[in-house]
Scaffold this active site. Sequence first.
Site: not given
Length: 181
Positions: A20, A131-133, A156
């Site tokens: 991130i 994959i990581d919003p 998620r």
Amino acid sequence: MTQVHIDKIYHTIISQFFKIIGWLQTFTKYFDSSTKKILDLIVKKLEEFKEIKFIWSEISFLDLWWQQATEDQQNSFKKLVNEGRIEIMTGGWVMTDEANVHYHAMLDQLIEGHQWVKRNLNFTPRVGWSIDPFGQGSTVPHLLAASGFDGAIIQRIHYNWKEVGTNKILKFLFLILILLK
């Protein structure tokens, strides 16, 4: 109710890298501490091991690596992309958050990343990678569909969907392929 018997289960291990941008370290610190080394190794090891593939999504890190890479590394990276051994997923400048971001910012970073990928790799991403919003929304799938994407992979999900899977009402996988068209 129809029962399906599966004799074989096929597993797919997806090699990818994700940080991130600006979360625990600055962009530059992430790059210097791990990202540059990872991209250097990806190029080296994919040339060595022909059966391995890799996914990349954050173009901002790729751009900084590209500026410092040798011409041989750049050519190897292009070759691996052309062979389908490195796949650029989504191709946005960053992996956008979906919960509290205005669609202008989502679209702007997608355009910037796609322009870089087209200009430097002559490649157009076709599958989204989210994959990581920090929550799925309807905006990113809409933008990807309008951009001609074929699908997207998400990780998620809402806890109610997890509960449905746990109760065996639905069989659920950790990664879901959403067909956008």
